[in-house]
Design a protein around this motif. Structure first.
Motif, PDB file in Angstrom:
ATOM      1  N   PRO A   9       0.796  -1.227   0.000  1.00  0.00           N
ATOM      2  CA  PRO A   9       0.000   0.000   0.000  1.00  0.00           C
ATOM      3  C   PRO A   9       0.832   1.282   0.000  1.00  0.00           C
ATOM      4  CG  PRO A   9      -0.820  -1.565   1.628  1.00  0.00           C
ATOM      5  CD  PRO A   9       0.497  -2.086   1.154  1.00  0.00           C
ATOM      6  N   ARG A  10       2.115   1.195   0.383  1.00  0.00           N
ATOM      7  CA  ARG A  10       2.955   2.384   0.437  1.00  0.00           C
ATOM      8  C   ARG A  10       3.799   2.569  -0.822  1.00  0.00           C
ATOM      9  NH1 ARG A  10       3.432   5.491   4.444  1.00  0.00           N
ATOM     10  NH2 ARG A  10       5.600   6.049   3.984  1.00  0.00           N
ATOM     11  N   ASP A  11       3.533   1.789  -1.843  1.00  0.00           N
ATOM     12  CA  ASP A  11       4.233   1.980  -3.109  1.00  0.00           C
ATOM     13  C   ASP A  11       3.532   3.107  -3.872  1.00  0.00           C
ATOM     14  OD1 ASP A  11       5.307   1.950  -5.642  1.00  0.00           O
ATOM     15  OD2 ASP A  11       5.164  -0.217  -5.908  1.00  0.00           O
ATOM     16  N   PRO A  12       4.151   4.292  -4.012  1.00  0.00           N
ATOM     17  CA  PRO A  12       3.449   5.413  -4.649  1.00  0.00           C
ATOM     18  C   PRO A  12       3.130   5.149  -6.113  1.00  0.00           C
ATOM     19  CG  PRO A  12       5.757   5.960  -4.295  1.00  0.00           C
ATOM     20  CD  PRO A  12       5.495   4.666  -3.569  1.00  0.00           C
ATOM     21  N   ARG A  13       3.952   4.340  -6.791  1.00  0.00           N
ATOM     22  CA  ARG A  13       3.668   4.043  -8.197  1.00  0.00           C
ATOM     23  C   ARG A  13       2.389   3.238  -8.325  1.00  0.00           C
ATOM     24  NH1 ARG A  13       9.085   1.080  -9.556  1.00  0.00           N
ATOM     25  NH2 ARG A  13       8.449   0.208  -7.536  1.00  0.00           N
ATOM     26  N   ALA A  14       2.206   2.268  -7.431  1.00  0.00           N
ATOM     27  CA  ALA A  14       0.992   1.454  -7.476  1.00  0.00           C
ATOM     28  C   ALA A  14      -0.246   2.307  -7.183  1.00  0.00           C
ATOM     29  CB  ALA A  14       1.094   0.299  -6.477  1.00  0.00           C
ATOM     30  N   GLN A  15      -0.162   3.166  -6.169  1.00  0.00           N
ATOM     31  CA  GLN A  15      -1.299   4.025  -5.840  1.00  0.00           C
ATOM     32  C   GLN A  15      -1.573   5.032  -6.964  1.00  0.00           C
ATOM     33  OE1 GLN A  15      -3.407   3.739  -3.507  1.00  0.00           O
ATOM     34  NE2 GLN A  15      -2.497   2.936  -1.623  1.00  0.00           N
ATOM     35  N   HIS A  16      -0.513   5.547  -7.566  1.00  0.00           N
ATOM     36  CA  HIS A  16      -0.675   6.489  -8.678  1.00  0.00           C
ATOM     37  C   HIS A  16      -1.385   5.809  -9.845  1.00  0.00           C
ATOM     38  CE1 HIS A  16       1.421   9.838 -11.275  1.00  0.00           C
ATOM     39  NE2 HIS A  16       0.116   9.808 -11.430  1.00  0.00           N
ATOM     40  N   ASN A  17      -0.930   4.620 -10.197  1.00  0.00           N
ATOM     41  CA  ASN A  17      -1.557   3.894 -11.313  1.00  0.00           C
ATOM     42  C   ASN A  17      -3.008   3.561 -11.014  1.00  0.00           C
ATOM     43  OD1 ASN A  17       0.718   3.941 -12.941  1.00  0.00           O
ATOM     44  ND2 ASN A  17       1.516   2.013 -12.131  1.00  0.00           N
ATOM     45  N   LEU A  18      -3.303   3.195  -9.768  1.00  0.00           N
ATOM     46  CA  LEU A  18      -4.689   2.915  -9.404  1.00  0.00           C
ATOM     47  C   LEU A  18      -5.528   4.185  -9.511  1.00  0.00           C
ATOM     48  CD1 LEU A  18      -6.870   1.022  -8.377  1.00  0.00           C
ATOM     49  CD2 LEU A  18      -6.072   1.467  -6.032  1.00  0.00           C
ATOM     50  N   GLY A  19      -4.949   5.310  -9.085  1.00  0.00           N
ATOM     51  CA  GLY A  19      -5.668   6.572  -9.216  1.00  0.00           C
ATOM     52  C   GLY A  19      -5.977   6.915 -10.661  1.00  0.00           C
ATOM     53  N   LEU A  20      -5.020   6.682 -11.560  1.00  0.00           N
ATOM     54  CA  LEU A  20      -5.250   6.935 -12.976  1.00  0.00           C
ATOM     55  C   LEU A  20      -6.320   6.010 -13.539  1.00  0.00           C
ATOM     56  CD1 LEU A  20      -1.583   7.464 -14.221  1.00  0.00           C
ATOM     57  CD2 LEU A  20      -3.335   9.208 -13.838  1.00  0.00           C
ATOM     58  N   ALA A  21      -6.334   4.770 -13.085  1.00  0.00           N
ATOM     59  CA  ALA A  21      -7.373   3.834 -13.535  1.00  0.00           C
ATOM     60  C   ALA A  21      -8.754   4.307 -13.093  1.00  0.00           C
ATOM     61  CB  ALA A  21      -7.083   2.432 -13.001  1.00  0.00           C
ATOM     62  N   HIS A  22      -8.837   4.825 -11.862  1.00  0.00           N
ATOM     63  CA  HIS A  22     -10.115   5.377 -11.399  1.00  0.00           C
ATOM     64  C   HIS A  22     -10.516   6.598 -12.233  1.00  0.00           C
ATOM     65  CE1 HIS A  22     -10.711   2.683  -8.110  1.00  0.00           C
ATOM     66  NE2 HIS A  22      -9.695   3.112  -7.383  1.00  0.00           N
ATOM     67  N   LEU A  23      -9.545   7.446 -12.595  1.00  0.00           N
ATOM     68  CA  LEU A  23      -9.851   8.594 -13.444  1.00  0.00           C
ATOM     69  C   LEU A  23     -10.417   8.148 -14.786  1.00  0.00           C
ATOM     70  CD1 LEU A  23      -6.850  11.062 -12.901  1.00  0.00           C
ATOM     71  CD2 LEU A  23      -9.254  11.487 -12.382  1.00  0.00           C
ATOM     72  N   GLU A  24      -9.836   7.112 -15.359  1.00  0.00           N
ATOM     73  CA  GLU A  24     -10.321   6.591 -16.639  1.00  0.00           C
ATOM     74  C   GLU A  24     -11.756   6.100 -16.537  1.00  0.00           C
ATOM     75  OE1 GLU A  24      -9.001   6.025 -19.826  1.00  0.00           O
ATOM     76  OE2 GLU A  24      -7.494   7.522 -19.277  1.00  0.00           O
ATOM     77  N   ARG A  25     -12.144   5.652 -15.372  1.00  0.00           N
ATOM     78  CA  ARG A  25     -13.506   5.145 -15.161  1.00  0.00           C
ATOM     79  C   ARG A  25     -14.436   6.221 -14.606  1.00  0.00           C
ATOM     80  NH1 ARG A  25     -13.561  -0.582 -12.252  1.00  0.00           N
ATOM     81  NH2 ARG A  25     -15.656  -0.531 -13.153  1.00  0.00           N
ATOM     82  N   ASN A  26     -13.922   7.447 -14.467  1.00  0.00           N
ATOM     83  CA  ASN A  26     -14.718   8.570 -13.978  1.00  0.00           C
ATOM     84  C   ASN A  26     -15.151   8.392 -12.526  1.00  0.00           C
ATOM     85  OD1 ASN A  26     -15.601  11.152 -14.656  1.00  0.00           O
ATOM     86  ND2 ASN A  26     -17.691  10.476 -15.052  1.00  0.00           N
ATOM     87  N   ARG A  27     -14.306   7.743 -11.749  1.00  0.00           N
ATOM     88  CA  ARG A  27     -14.563   7.538 -10.317  1.00  0.00           C
ATOM     89  C   ARG A  27     -13.632   8.478  -9.560  1.00  0.00           C
ATOM     90  NH1 ARG A  27     -14.659   0.989  -9.881  1.00  0.00           N
ATOM     91  NH2 ARG A  27     -14.483   1.529  -7.673  1.00  0.00           N
ATOM     92  N   LEU A  28     -14.023   9.734  -9.453  1.00  0.00           N
ATOM     93  CA  LEU A  28     -13.108  10.760  -8.984  1.00  0.00           C
ATOM     94  C   LEU A  28     -12.813  10.664  -7.495  1.00  0.00           C
ATOM     95  CD1 LEU A  28     -14.192  13.882 -11.049  1.00  0.00           C
ATOM     96  CD2 LEU A  28     -12.521  12.112 -11.580  1.00  0.00           C
TER      97      LEU A  28
END
Length: 353
Positions: A9-28
């Motif tokens: 959970p503390r890997d910023p790259r993993a959290q960043h990529n998950l955040g971008l995936a949520h953006l792609e799905r419009n889950r802000l």
């Protein structure tokens, strides 16, 4: 990406990529949570801060978003650069006795949208210069309170302080309730408008301008532009006269007789604004023409992808940026058919008045 975050959970790259995936799905909300978790570990990551800004702005959290927006210059691959840094940057203090250069950045639509702030800078003793791309220069010269509009990378004259255009909302502390939305704040040349009206004539039918694609170099073009072949059911609606406002590489219109092509005569956005002012309505994808119509106070229907640009936020059919604009959104990713059908139904109501 959720599996990667579960592992660490503390890997910023993993959290960043998950955040971008949520953006792609419009889950802000989910995107903001993931990007916030990444920022807790990597607060100096410019690309991460930029994506966080887009999520906050899209969610309507403007004050927080404008602060994060200032990190855009440190985001890898950001399509613009800071300019005129040899001069002090304006910090919002009094401009009396000073000359301020405001320079546009990013896209043409951004310039048209955010020049609305410049009349607010025009106070006694303040002198305002605007630097912009040549395509919008002639239209932006209609803006109140600006001493001169100069071309990007050309001579800008003497000035004391400078600021990038899209930093002005932060200077003004803009929230959803305080967006300056008095339209029109730009105006086409009246003689050009009259010429268009004379040429288009008084023939019956709702006169509607159409734009189906933006610039192919835009990072989200594959989602925001529409294949013109999908527009057939719309163009067949009775009681509507169609006029193409499409220019550039995608200017080839649908078959003659269905739509009149105005594109070859649109040299710049001042020409486009004059043509729009002679029409009853503009139907367009998310590109600069939408901003032109909104800025001159013309009726405009903007067709949006499922995960649209941050400025259009979520769910709502209107926008606080442009009172004369109506938004038609995809309910599912890539599904333009239902959007086109809804537009057609609304056109039928308009044409039947």
């Amino acid at each position: 990406h959720e599996r990667a975050v579960a592992i660490d959970p503390r890997d910023p790259r993993a959290q960043h990529n998950l955040g971008l995936a949520h953006l792609e799905r419009n889950r802000l909300d989910d995107a903001i949570a993931s990007l916030g978790a990444a920022l807790a570990v990597a607060p100096q990551d410019g690309g991460l801060r930029w994506d966080h800004a887009l999520a906050l702005l899209g969610a309507g959290r403007l004050r927080e978003g404008w602060d994060e927006f200032e990190w855009r210059w440190r985001a890898p691959g950001f399509p613009s650069r800071e300019r005129h840094t040899e001069h002090p940057r304006w910090d919002g203090t009094s401009l009396a006795g000073h000359r301020l250069l405001v320079y546009s950045e990013q896209g043409l639509g951004d310039a048209i949208q955010f020049v609305r702030y410049l009349p607010r800078l025009a106070r006694p003793g303040a002198r305002i210069l605007l630097e912009c791309a040549p395509e919008v220069g002639r239209l932006l010269r209609s803006l109140a309170g600006v001493e001169a509009v100069v071309e990007r990378d050309g001579p800008s004259g003497e000035f004391d302080v400078q600021i990038p255009l899209m930093s002005l909302p932060r200077i003004f502390g803009t929230t959803l309730k305080s967006i300056p939305a008095d339209v029109p704040y730009l105006s086409p040349d009246p003689a050009d408008v009259e010429r268009w009206r004379s040429e288009l004539g008084p023939a019956p039918g709702l006169r509607v301008g159409l734009v189906w694609a933006g610039s192919p170099t835009h990072g989200n073009d594959r989602n925001r532009s529409i294949d013109p072949e999908l527009l057939g059911p719309l163009l067949e609606r009775p009681g509507v006269r169609w006029f193409s406002l499409q220019v550039g590489a995608r200017a080839a219109p649908p078959p003659p007789g269905i739509i009149t092509d105005l594109g070859p005569r649109l040299r710049d956005f001042a020409d486009t604004a004059a043509a729009i002012a002679s029409l009853d309505l503009v139907v367009t994808v998310d590109t600069a023409v939408a901003h032109v119509a909104g800025a001159i106070g013309a009726p405009v229907w903007t067709l949006l992808a499922h995960a649209p640009d941050w400025r259009w936020m979520q769910e709502r059919e209107d926008t606080p940026w442009y009172p004369t604009m109506r938004l038609f959104r995809q309910e599912e990713r890539g599904a333009w058919g239902p959007v086109i059908e809804r537009v057609g139904e609304e056109l039928a109501r308009q044409a039947g008045r």
